[in-house]
Design a protein around this motif. Structure first.
Motif, PDB file in Angstrom:
ATOM      1  N   UNK A  86       0.832  -1.198   0.000  1.00 10.55           N
ATOM      2  CA  UNK A  86       0.000   0.000   0.000  1.00 10.55           C
ATOM      3  C   UNK A  86       0.870   1.252   0.000  1.00 10.55           C
ATOM      4  N   UNK A  87       0.554   2.172  -0.885  1.00 12.02           N
ATOM      5  CA  UNK A  87       1.217   3.471  -0.942  1.00 12.02           C
ATOM      6  C   UNK A  87       0.185   4.549  -0.652  1.00 12.02           C
ATOM      7  N   UNK A  88       0.434   5.348   0.389  1.00 13.73           N
ATOM      8  CA  UNK A  88      -0.503   6.402   0.784  1.00 13.73           C
ATOM      9  C   UNK A  88       0.128   7.768   0.551  1.00 13.73           C
ATOM     10  N   UNK A  89      -0.483   8.555  -0.317  1.00 14.01           N
ATOM     11  CA  UNK A  89      -0.032   9.909  -0.623  1.00 14.01           C
ATOM     12  C   UNK A  89      -1.068  10.872  -0.053  1.00 14.01           C
ATOM     13  N   UNK A  90      -0.812  11.353   1.151  1.00 15.43           N
ATOM     14  CA  UNK A  90      -1.818  12.138   1.872  1.00 15.43           C
ATOM     15  C   UNK A  90      -2.066  13.492   1.232  1.00 15.43           C
ATOM     16  N   UNK A  91      -1.025  14.146   0.742  1.00 15.94           N
ATOM     17  CA  UNK A  91      -1.217  15.453   0.129  1.00 15.94           C
ATOM     18  C   UNK A  91      -2.081  15.365  -1.120  1.00 15.94           C
ATOM     19  N   UNK A  92      -1.934  14.278  -1.861  1.00 16.11           N
ATOM     20  CA  UNK A  92      -2.733  14.078  -3.071  1.00 16.11           C
ATOM     21  C   UNK A  92      -4.082  13.449  -2.760  1.00 16.11           C
ATOM     22  N   UNK A  93      -4.239  12.946  -1.555  1.00 13.25           N
ATOM     23  CA  UNK A  93      -5.504  12.315  -1.193  1.00 13.25           C
ATOM     24  C   UNK A  93      -5.756  11.027  -1.939  1.00 13.25           C
ATOM     25  N   UNK A  94      -4.685  10.246  -2.150  1.00  6.31           N
ATOM     26  CA  UNK A  94      -4.788   9.016  -2.948  1.00  6.31           C
ATOM     27  C   UNK A  94      -4.061   7.876  -2.240  1.00  6.31           C
ATOM     28  N   UNK A  95      -4.651   6.678  -2.308  1.00 10.21           N
ATOM     29  CA  UNK A  95      -3.999   5.468  -1.826  1.00 10.21           C
ATOM     30  C   UNK A  95      -3.990   4.437  -2.946  1.00 10.21           C
ATOM     31  N   UNK A  96      -2.835   3.792  -3.138  1.00  6.80           N
ATOM     32  CA  UNK A  96      -2.684   2.740  -4.151  1.00  6.80           C
ATOM     33  C   UNK A  96      -2.552   1.387  -3.453  1.00  6.80           C
ATOM     34  N   UNK A  97      -3.349   0.404  -3.852  1.00  2.13           N
ATOM     35  CA  UNK A  97      -3.148  -0.999  -3.494  1.00  2.13           C
ATOM     36  C   UNK A  97      -2.449  -1.649  -4.679  1.00  2.13           C
ATOM     37  N   UNK A  98      -1.188  -2.038  -4.487  1.00  2.41           N
ATOM     38  CA  UNK A  98      -0.322  -2.445  -5.594  1.00  2.41           C
ATOM     39  C   UNK A  98      -0.088  -3.950  -5.576  1.00  2.41           C
ATOM     40  N   UNK A  99      -0.174  -4.564  -6.740  1.00  4.81           N
ATOM     41  CA  UNK A  99       0.125  -5.986  -6.895  1.00  4.81           C
ATOM     42  C   UNK A  99       1.155  -6.156  -8.004  1.00  4.81           C
ATOM     43  N   UNK A 100       2.419  -6.393  -7.616  1.00  2.00           N
ATOM     44  CA  UNK A 100       3.455  -6.633  -8.626  1.00  2.00           C
ATOM     45  C   UNK A 100       3.230  -7.986  -9.300  1.00  2.00           C
ATOM     46  N   UNK A 101       2.647  -8.902  -8.564  1.00  2.00           N
ATOM     47  CA  UNK A 101       2.408 -10.235  -9.137  1.00  2.00           C
ATOM     48  C   UNK A 101       1.467 -10.164 -10.328  1.00  2.00           C
ATOM     49  N   UNK A 102       0.401  -9.377 -10.163  1.00  2.00           N
ATOM     50  CA  UNK A 102      -0.576  -9.247 -11.245  1.00  2.00           C
ATOM     51  C   UNK A 102      -0.368  -8.006 -12.095  1.00  2.00           C
ATOM     52  N   UNK A 103       0.648  -7.191 -11.710  1.00  2.00           N
ATOM     53  CA  UNK A 103       0.911  -5.933 -12.421  1.00  2.00           C
ATOM     54  C   UNK A 103      -0.342  -5.063 -12.476  1.00  2.00           C
ATOM     55  N   UNK A 104      -0.998  -4.934 -11.315  1.00  2.00           N
ATOM     56  CA  UNK A 104      -2.225  -4.148 -11.252  1.00  2.00           C
ATOM     57  C   UNK A 104      -2.180  -3.183 -10.064  1.00  2.00           C
ATOM     58  N   UNK A 105      -3.011  -2.140 -10.172  1.00  2.00           N
ATOM     59  CA  UNK A 105      -3.165  -1.159  -9.101  1.00  2.00           C
ATOM     60  C   UNK A 105      -4.641  -0.906  -8.848  1.00  2.00           C
ATOM     61  N   UNK A 106      -4.957  -0.630  -7.609  1.00  2.00           N
ATOM     62  CA  UNK A 106      -6.279  -0.139  -7.287  1.00  2.00           C
ATOM     63  C   UNK A 106      -6.088   1.218  -6.638  1.00  2.00           C
TER      64      UNK A 106
END
Length: 454
Positions: free
Chosen positions: A76-96
């Motif tokens: 999980x990557x949380x960018x508070x200033x941008x108000x965005x959180x990424x759920x990252x899967x390198x295995x599937x090469x996908x982001x939410x």
């Protein structure tokens, strides 16, 4: 094993004298490290690696664990200033990509927290055997919850936190292997395959709770409605980050081996027994040569306070329950075999880690974490001892019957301050001899807590 079940850092409830009263503080703005989390009622174990940027208000967390015997992994990557959180899967090469509606708060001791104690994790008796820390407590009235948090005196680095409420029981988290600074700035940049992720739709699910940012609802690992370890605006980091389980397997230059603690020790300890809501604060004296232990315990069991003063003489197979207030003794047969404070020979090394950080002197303590089981009791244990001196730090003991028992040692001193500790007071001379037909102590907890107190 009995000492590690009955004594052991976490509650750290002793109020000790301090030369200069510590004040709430802020941790360094850039840090990386590891942590573990245990959520007994939900049986959630998380081992996380994290990068923390207080300047840019960015957090990256890699989490793996088990919830009800189901394993999970989160990046999980949380960018508070941008108000965005990424759920990252390198295995599937996908982001939410989701909207992040959690206000960033730096890692710190809340300004309204109360100093409970300044203590030494381990001992000050030798170099590398102890770490000076401050324990802070506070309440979250709107959650009917309490928190206990421990930060280093030097550097203001997080060590551990404990959150308790009637709704959730207790949640315990530990920090370790902290490094001041950022090892890889790329941690805070989404991978290239996230570029194709559709923009955030405010009409979709929005993250308003820190656990939501860490654990997806569709994985059924979200701890619903648990907003924080901290009071509003100050506590969310301690829910997600935080000595005790230390479940990470880290590289060790020389593999540690099971060891024995010094034969003579005095110190303090705390014990938490969740199912019975038992909290114990203990002062103890330990003599392995003479196989003698003296324990003074006070605590709360189901909202009923109690006090115990117990002297156990294992060679004589007798135990005294002493009351100076009433000048009385109760003498009972002791059928518990003495076990020295040590790492069992069949224990498995799980990790060698640093409580706190090695970035500066006085900010870290090198410890070894050991795990094992006790088949005859259908129990499991996790225990932490110092690398230098083999001093007990914490233990975690579990059976289906008792649940988790969390215990912590602190303010240890090698040697015995007062040999009189192991001699019964004179008014015990009138105590009648042990009647083997009467109640006999065959369990260490019985030696500490009388059955008629329950």
């Amino acid at each position: 094993m009995h000492l590690l079940i009955s004594f052991s850092v976490c509650l750290l409830l002793a109020v000790t004298a301090v030369a200069q009263k510590p004040h709430p503080c802020k941790s360094p703005p850039l840090m990386v490290g590891r942590l573990s989390l245990i959520y007994p009622r939900g049986q959630l174990f998380v081992y996380e690696r994290f990068s923390y940027d207080g300047l840019g208000q960015r957090i990256r967390v890699w989490a793996q664990g088990t919830n009800h015997n189901q394993s999970f992994y989160e990046d999980v990557l949380m960018l508070f200033r941008k108000g965005v959180v990424y759920n990252i899967s390198y295995r599937n090469q996908t982001c939410k990509k989701r909207a992040l509606k959690v206000r960033f708060q730096p890692m710190e001791v809340p300004h309204n927290a109360t100093l409970q104690a300044q203590i030494i994790i381990g001992s000050s008796s030798g170099p590398g055997q102890g770490l000076l820390v401050n324990n802070w407590v506070g309440e979250i009235p709107e959650k009917q919850a309490n928190y206990y948090m421990t930060f280093t005196e030097f550097g203001c680095l997080p060590v551990s936190t404990l959150y308790t409420s009637e709704q959730y029981g207790w949640i315990f988290t530990s920090f370790f292997n902290l490094v001041i600074g950022i090892e890889d700035p790329q941690d805070f940049i989404p991978p290239d395959f996230c570029d194709t992720t559709k923009p955030v739709d405010e009409g979709e699910e929005v993250v308003t709770d820190f656990f939501e940012a860490l654990l997806r609802k569709d994985d059924q690992f979200l701890l619903k409605d648990l907003v924080c370890f901290y009071p509003e605006g100050n506590m969310h980091l301690l829910i997600s980050f935080s000595v005790c389980l230390l479940l990470a397997v880290t590289a060790v230059a020389q593999k540690p081996h099971p060891c024995k603690s010094p034969p003579l020790m005095v110190g303090r300890a705390s014990v938490m027994y969740p199912k019975g809501q038992l909290f114990i604060y203990e002062r103890f004296s330990y003599d392995a040569w003479g196989q003698r232990i003296r324990v003074r315990a006070q605590g709360v069991d189901h909202d009923h306070p109690f006090h115990e003063d117990v002297l156990m003489l294992f060679r004589e197979r007798v135990m005294y329950e002493i009351s100076y207030r009433n000048h009385t003794c109760k003498k009972r047969a002791l059928k518990v075999r003495f076990q020295p404070s040590e790492i069992p020979q069949n224990a498995t090394l799980q990790a060698q880690v640093i409580i706190g950080s090695s970035s500066r002197p006085g900010q870290g303590l090198l410890v070894n974490n050991w795990i094992g089981d006790i088949p005859e009791q259908q129990a499991k244990y996790s225990m932490t001892f110092t690398e230098f001196g083999c001093l007990p730090i914490t233990s975690l003991y579990h059976t289906d019957q008792t649940g988790w028992i969390l215990s912590s040692f602190f303010d240890l001193v090698v040697g015995i301050e007062d040999p009189q500790e192991f001699i019964p007071p004179k008014f015990c001379d009138k105590t009648k001899p042990v009647d083997e037909g009467e109640e006999v102590v065959t369990d260490f907890f019985e030696a500490l807590l009388k059955k008629d107190d329950h």
